[in-house]
Motif scaffolding. Sequence first.
Motif, short mmCIF file in Angstrom:
data_model
loop_
_atom_site.label_atom_id
_atom_site.label_comp_id
_atom_site.label_asym_id
_atom_site.label_seq_id
_atom_site.Cartn_x
_atom_site.Cartn_y
_atom_site.Cartn_z
N THR A 224 -8.80 10.14 -2.74
CA THR A 224 -10.00 9.84 -1.97
C THR A 224 -10.50 11.10 -1.27
O THR A 224 -11.69 11.45 -1.34
CB THR A 224 -9.71 8.73 -0.94
OG1 THR A 224 -9.33 7.54 -1.62
CG2 THR A 224 -10.92 8.46 -0.07
N GLN A 225 -9.59 11.80 -0.61
CA GLN A 225 -9.96 13.03 0.07
C GLN A 225 -10.29 14.15 -0.91
O GLN A 225 -11.17 14.99 -0.64
CB GLN A 225 -8.83 13.47 1.01
CG GLN A 225 -8.65 12.57 2.21
CD GLN A 225 -9.94 12.44 3.02
OE1 GLN A 225 -10.61 13.43 3.31
NE2 GLN A 225 -10.31 11.21 3.37
N GLN B 156 -12.50 3.90 -3.89
CA GLN B 156 -11.08 4.28 -3.87
C GLN B 156 -10.37 3.54 -2.75
O GLN B 156 -11.00 2.95 -1.87
CB GLN B 156 -10.95 5.79 -3.58
CG GLN B 156 -11.49 6.71 -4.67
CD GLN B 156 -10.49 6.92 -5.79
OE1 GLN B 156 -9.69 7.83 -5.78
NE2 GLN B 156 -10.55 6.05 -6.76
N GLU C 66 -16.55 5.47 -1.21
CA GLU C 66 -16.50 4.30 -0.34
C GLU C 66 -15.10 3.72 -0.36
O GLU C 66 -14.50 3.55 -1.42
CB GLU C 66 -17.53 3.26 -0.79
CG GLU C 66 -18.97 3.77 -0.74
CD GLU C 66 -20.00 2.73 -1.14
OE1 GLU C 66 -19.59 1.55 -1.32
OE2 GLU C 66 -21.18 3.08 -1.27
N THR C 67 -14.57 3.39 0.82
CA THR C 67 -13.20 2.88 0.91
C THR C 67 -13.12 1.56 1.66
O THR C 67 -12.02 1.06 1.89
CB THR C 67 -12.30 3.91 1.62
OG1 THR C 67 -12.82 4.17 2.93
CG2 THR C 67 -12.23 5.21 0.85
N ASP C 68 -14.25 0.99 2.04
CA ASP C 68 -14.24 -0.26 2.81
C ASP C 68 -14.12 -1.48 1.89
O ASP C 68 -14.86 -2.46 2.02
CB ASP C 68 -15.50 -0.37 3.67
CG ASP C 68 -15.55 0.69 4.76
OD1 ASP C 68 -14.47 1.09 5.23
OD2 ASP C 68 -16.66 1.12 5.11
N ARG D 131 -8.29 3.43 0.70
CA ARG D 131 -8.51 4.20 1.92
C ARG D 131 -7.50 5.33 2.10
O ARG D 131 -7.85 6.43 2.52
CB ARG D 131 -8.45 3.26 3.13
CG ARG D 131 -8.74 3.95 4.46
CD ARG D 131 -8.61 2.97 5.62
NE ARG D 131 -9.56 1.88 5.50
CZ ARG D 131 -10.81 1.93 5.90
NH1 ARG D 131 -11.27 3.02 6.48
NH2 ARG D 131 -11.62 0.88 5.77
N ASP D 132 -6.21 5.08 1.80
CA ASP D 132 -5.18 6.07 2.08
C ASP D 132 -4.71 6.82 0.84
O ASP D 132 -3.67 7.46 0.85
CB ASP D 132 -3.98 5.43 2.79
CG ASP D 132 -3.26 4.40 1.92
OD1 ASP D 132 -3.83 3.98 0.89
OD2 ASP D 132 -2.13 4.02 2.26
N GLU E 106 -7.84 -3.01 -1.39
CA GLU E 106 -7.29 -2.39 -2.59
C GLU E 106 -7.12 -3.39 -3.73
O GLU E 106 -7.32 -3.06 -4.90
CB GLU E 106 -5.95 -1.71 -2.29
CG GLU E 106 -6.09 -0.43 -1.49
CD GLU E 106 -4.78 0.33 -1.35
OE1 GLU E 106 -3.88 0.10 -2.19
OE2 GLU E 106 -4.66 1.15 -0.42
N SER F 212 0.83 -1.19 0.00
CA SER F 212 0.00 0.00 0.00
C SER F 212 0.87 1.25 0.00
O SER F 212 2.07 1.22 0.30
CB SER F 212 -0.91 0.02 1.24
OG SER F 212 -0.13 0.22 2.41
#
Length: 284
Positions: free
Chosen positions: A139-140, A132, A150-152, A134-135, A155, A61
């Motif tokens: 995404t932001q 997307q 949604e990021t849950d 999460r990190d 990847e 990641s």
Amino acid sequence: MFLPAFSSLAEPVLRVRYIDASDMKHNPNNDYFGQLLKLALDKTAADYGPYELSPLDIDISQRRHFLEIGKGRVDVFWTMTTDAREQQARPVRVPLMKGVYGLRLLALNRADAGLLESVKGDEDLRGIRFIQGRDWPDTQVLRLNRLRVETDIAEDDLYGFLARHRGLAFPRAITEIFAETDSRAAGVVADEHVLLRYPAAMYFFVAKDNEVLATRLEAGLRRAMGDGSFDALFYQFPAHRDAISRANLGARILIELDNPLLPASVDKAEIRRQQDQILGHQYP
């Protein structure tokens, strides 16, 4: 007393370790960054000496990249810059991708190929669920532009999830999307109607205390820009050439987004100029 040519006075070889997961991610784009890394090091060999590139074929990641840089197990990697990331590692402030990572097409479930045909502006995207990592910085960026993200989702399963669910959109840089969707042709497709644009800069990052490598890379990249070899590599890299040709950028609805995460040190006007260059580029 004369010393033999193979003595310890020979120039030390700089070993540069980086992650190359092109095969694992079904995406040839990492090879471009490896070639660009080599170009920058070649341009500075006379000043800094010999080097050895050591690509590591693993998939980690973006957060893990920063941890590995800090532990000294990886020497360089590339990612979109943010203020937070520039606190974690040392940026080499030369844009590597001409703002392409702020030029996003949308991957869709194949059954949703016409989902975005009626989109005219960002308001029409409010009902779409974006997926997307999460990190990921983008995404932001999407959330700060009031889009639902949604990021849950793991990847390594984002495309699999997209293929199993309708009503979703997965934004990818124009140089990423076709290689990725082509390799997963059974369930996903690249949208043909919309282009998202926001300012974004992709940099090389090194360890905070690795001033020598940072200085060398910046000097090499700027020399390559000055003599034209940077643009030659960028535009003639096969995956870039294919993607920019296929994207049909001039026929898409262009939706402008803001990027509040971009550090003040980034020249937004220059990034926009480089993006305009991409949008207007014509291959012979």
